[in-house]
Every structure is written in structure tokens, then in C-alpha cells.
Scaffold this motif. Sequence first.
Motif, PDB file in Angstrom:
ATOM      1  N   ILE A   1       1.034  -1.265  -0.438  1.00 12.71           N
ATOM      2  CA  ILE A   1      -0.231   0.089   0.037  1.00 12.71           C
ATOM      3  C   ILE A   1       0.620   1.665  -0.030  1.00 12.71           C
ATOM      4  O   ILE A   1       2.004   1.105   1.013  1.00 12.71           O
ATOM      5  CB  ILE A   1      -1.649  -0.013   1.756  1.00 12.71           C
ATOM      6  N   PRO A   2       0.993   2.159  -1.368  1.00 10.70           N
ATOM      7  CA  PRO A   2       1.816   2.876  -1.288  1.00 10.70           C
ATOM      8  C   PRO A   2       1.524   3.932  -0.095  1.00 10.70           C
ATOM      9  O   PRO A   2       0.217   4.217   0.333  1.00 10.70           O
ATOM     10  CB  PRO A   2       1.737   3.618  -2.512  1.00 10.70           C
ATOM     11  N   LEU A   3       2.233   4.676   0.604  1.00 10.96           N
ATOM     12  CA  LEU A   3       2.220   6.089   1.914  1.00 10.96           C
ATOM     13  C   LEU A   3       2.557   7.622   0.567  1.00 10.96           C
ATOM     14  O   LEU A   3       3.309   7.342  -0.208  1.00 10.96           O
ATOM     15  CB  LEU A   3       3.027   5.918   2.165  1.00 10.96           C
TER      16      LEU A   3
ATOM     17  N   VAL B   1       0.254  11.242   7.499  1.00 11.81           N
ATOM     18  CA  VAL B   1      -1.011  10.906   7.900  1.00 11.81           C
ATOM     19  C   VAL B   1      -1.482  10.383   6.199  1.00 11.81           C
ATOM     20  O   VAL B   1      -1.568  11.001   5.101  1.00 11.81           O
ATOM     21  CB  VAL B   1      -2.300  12.553   7.766  1.00 11.81           C
ATOM     22  N   PHE B   2      -2.356   9.030   7.046  1.00  6.58           N
ATOM     23  CA  PHE B   2      -2.111   8.124   5.085  1.00  6.58           C
ATOM     24  C   PHE B   2      -3.727   8.694   4.777  1.00  6.58           C
ATOM     25  O   PHE B   2      -4.934   8.838   5.344  1.00  6.58           O
ATOM     26  CB  PHE B   2      -2.430   6.878   5.767  1.00  6.58           C
ATOM     27  N   GLY B   3      -3.418   9.107   3.180  1.00  3.69           N
ATOM     28  CA  GLY B   3      -5.170   9.437   2.620  1.00  3.69           C
ATOM     29  C   GLY B   3      -5.149   9.974   2.500  1.00  3.69           C
ATOM     30  O   GLY B   3      -6.621  10.695   1.930  1.00  3.69           O
ATOM     31  N   LEU B   4      -4.110  10.951   3.530  1.00  2.00           N
ATOM     32  CA  LEU B   4      -4.608  12.174   3.630  1.00  2.00           C
ATOM     33  C   LEU B   4      -4.524  13.109   1.586  1.00  2.00           C
ATOM     34  O   LEU B   4      -5.626  14.129   1.484  1.00  2.00           O
ATOM     35  CB  LEU B   4      -3.942  13.625   3.762  1.00  2.00           C
TER      36      LEU B   4
ATOM     37  N   LEU C   1     -10.211   9.809  11.954  1.00  2.00           N
ATOM     38  CA  LEU C   1      -9.296   9.283  11.721  1.00  2.00           C
ATOM     39  C   LEU C   1      -9.320   8.067  12.537  1.00  2.00           C
ATOM     40  O   LEU C   1      -9.674   7.727  13.957  1.00  2.00           O
ATOM     41  CB  LEU C   1      -8.479  10.384  13.462  1.00  2.00           C
ATOM     42  N   VAL C   2      -9.222   7.138  11.928  1.00  2.00           N
ATOM     43  CA  VAL C   2      -9.612   5.644  11.733  1.00  2.00           C
ATOM     44  C   VAL C   2      -7.962   4.831  12.489  1.00  2.00           C
ATOM     45  O   VAL C   2      -6.578   6.003  11.957  1.00  2.00           O
ATOM     46  CB  VAL C   2      -9.840   5.237  11.125  1.00  2.00           C
ATOM     47  N   GLU C   3      -7.700   3.776  12.838  1.00  2.00           N
ATOM     48  CA  GLU C   3      -6.223   2.919  13.024  1.00  2.00           C
ATOM     49  C   GLU C   3      -5.578   2.871  11.925  1.00  2.00           C
ATOM     50  O   GLU C   3      -4.686   2.235  11.517  1.00  2.00           O
ATOM     51  CB  GLU C   3      -6.797   2.025  14.021  1.00  2.00           C
ATOM     52  N   GLY C   4      -6.029   1.835  10.986  1.00  2.00           N
ATOM     53  CA  GLY C   4      -5.509   1.174   9.737  1.00  2.00           C
ATOM     54  C   GLY C   4      -4.866   1.324   8.376  1.00  2.00           C
ATOM     55  O   GLY C   4      -6.982   2.442   8.489  1.00  2.00           O
TER      56      GLY C   4
ATOM     57  N   ALA D   1      -5.406   7.817   8.376  1.00  3.56           N
ATOM     58  CA  ALA D   1      -5.261   7.132   9.473  1.00  3.56           C
ATOM     59  C   ALA D   1      -4.029   7.623   9.842  1.00  3.56           C
ATOM     60  O   ALA D   1      -3.266   8.337   9.007  1.00  3.56           O
ATOM     61  CB  ALA D   1      -5.370   6.257   9.173  1.00  3.56           C
ATOM     62  N   THR D   2      -3.349   6.880  11.462  1.00  2.99           N
ATOM     63  CA  THR D   2      -1.791   7.594  11.020  1.00  2.99           C
ATOM     64  C   THR D   2      -1.019   6.354  11.249  1.00  2.99           C
ATOM     65  O   THR D   2      -2.091   5.322  12.167  1.00  2.99           O
ATOM     66  CB  THR D   2      -2.314   8.356  12.856  1.00  2.99           C
ATOM     67  N   ALA D   3       0.486   6.491  11.224  1.00  2.00           N
ATOM     68  CA  ALA D   3       0.499   4.988  11.142  1.00  2.00           C
ATOM     69  C   ALA D   3       0.517   4.187  12.614  1.00  2.00           C
ATOM     70  O   ALA D   3       1.268   5.000  14.003  1.00  2.00           O
ATOM     71  CB  ALA D   3       2.153   4.756  11.419  1.00  2.00           C
ATOM     72  N   GLY D   4      -0.374   3.228  12.862  1.00  2.00           N
ATOM     73  CA  GLY D   4      -0.068   2.366  14.460  1.00  2.00           C
ATOM     74  C   GLY D   4      -1.362   3.877  14.906  1.00  2.00           C
ATOM     75  O   GLY D   4      -1.997   4.483  14.264  1.00  2.00           O
TER      76      GLY D   4
END
Length: 295
Positions: free
Chosen positions: A99-101, A140-143, A158-161, A178-181
Amino acid sequence: GSNGKEKERLHGLLELATKFYQVQFSKNLVAYTYIFKQRAFSKQTALDWRIGYSPNTGKALMGFLESKGYKLPDMQAAGVVARAYRGGYQDMFRGRIMIPLADPQGQVIGFTARLLEDDPKAPKYINTPQTMLYDKSRHVFGLHLAKEAIRKCKYVVLVEGNLDVIASHGVGVRQVVATAGTALTNQHLKALSRFTNDIRLSFDQDNAGLQATERAIPIASKVGVSLSIITIPSGKDPDDLIRKDPAAWEKVIQEPAYALDWLIERYSAKLDIKTAEGKRKFSDVILPVVQEVSD
């Protein structure tokens, strides 16, 4: 400057790696089945998020990047190679869903990789290590795919995964990141505050998720954003609801509890406030948080 040049080179390398993983994904039945059957993602979702697969052969990506003129130091700097325990180097990611960041502009800066064949000796998820481009305490993942929806809705969830983010976007609820972890930092909140001040947490309902939610409250207060908490009825995780009842997911994120009310309610239920001991424990938890809250 040379720094900008180096970054551009790494972006180019990661862009190629992403395309390589996407091609491998289209050829791998197990990866294909996991994403489209087990996770029930659509083809469009897989394309939007550029989901890929890393071959399990050891040096597949290294060989491909070498053929495109990249050298080992470039690959190290981009975080896609690792030292093999017998010496020498090999691909950092092998036999995993990729999954690319991306940064807020959509440029690839790293990867999250999920194990496909369960192996008790290997971690289920691994991330690109800290590099010149990727810093997990800021990212921030998915921004890049959520920012328009956040601007429109004027709030962010904001979710976990990372896969929960992808699932939510897949059912049309795109103001989700999401954030990493679970470790939320003030840099994460600052990055989000450029788009909205209304930040709603929907972490998993397990102990780690609840503790992370508690830790976020004083951080949000320091950054000066308005934090609220989404609780999914019947103790489910976001993922369950997104998959089984997207309309319920859409509804529940519109009715968050103000963070302090959430905390008071959580400990009222957890402790027996009628007793002196319970009262003392209750104020031990609530007072420090109240003192940290600037408003």
C-alpha cells in the motif's frame, strides 16, 4: 539544491517501485483474491490506492530498479532494500500486499506492507523505515485522496488502519484518514488542522485503541484543535461497520462525543463512583486531563 535533487530522484524511484508492485499484483492470484474477495475492494479502489504486491523472490525489485539505472545507495535512501541476515542486500518487502504512502500532493513517499501468507515469525505489517521523504510521526495516510472531502464536510475522521481508510473511501465516505499505528502526534494534528479544526477519532475498541484515544486528548488541546470521539455501538471496530453497514458508519461519524464527556463517561462506567476509592481514582484520571485542556 542537491537536497531537492535527491528528493526528486527518490520520488522517481518510489513511483517506479509502485508501478512494479502494481504489475506484480495483477499477476498474483493469492494477492488478487485477498484484495477483491476477502477485503471485497472494488477494482477502482485498488487502482485509486495503487495497491500492489511484492514478489517473494528476494531481489525482484532490486533487479528491476537496477535495470532503470538506480544504484544501491538510492534504494537504501528510499527505504526499499534491507540487509539480508547472511550479508548482502535484498528487497525490504517480500510476499506482501503493498500500500503506497503518499504526501498530500499524492507523490509516493513509502509503503505499508501486509503479509499475505501468515507466518508466525514475521510481523503482519511493516512500514518503510524513516527516510528523507517518510516520517511516520508526520505522515497522515490517505490525506491526498481525503482532503477535498474534508474541506467539504469541514471535519475529518481518524481511524487506526490504512485498510479501514481504503474501505471507507470505497463506500463513498472519503473524509477519513489514518496515522501509522495508534500513536497520534502533534505533527499529525497540525497537518490535519490545515484542512479542518474538527477532528473525530474512531480507533478500535480494544485496550490499545482506548488508551491511544485517551493519550490524544491532551495533545489535541495543545495543538488547539477540537477533538471528539466516535463510539461504534456494540463495541465493533470501524472495519466491521464499514463492511456490513456503510449507512450506519456514515451516521455514527456525524454524532461524536466531545472528548472530555467521552472520558468522563468511560471512567464513570469503569469505576464505582459511589465509593471513596472510586471517586479518588476518577479524579486521578480526569483532573490531569482537565488541567491540560486550555479551554
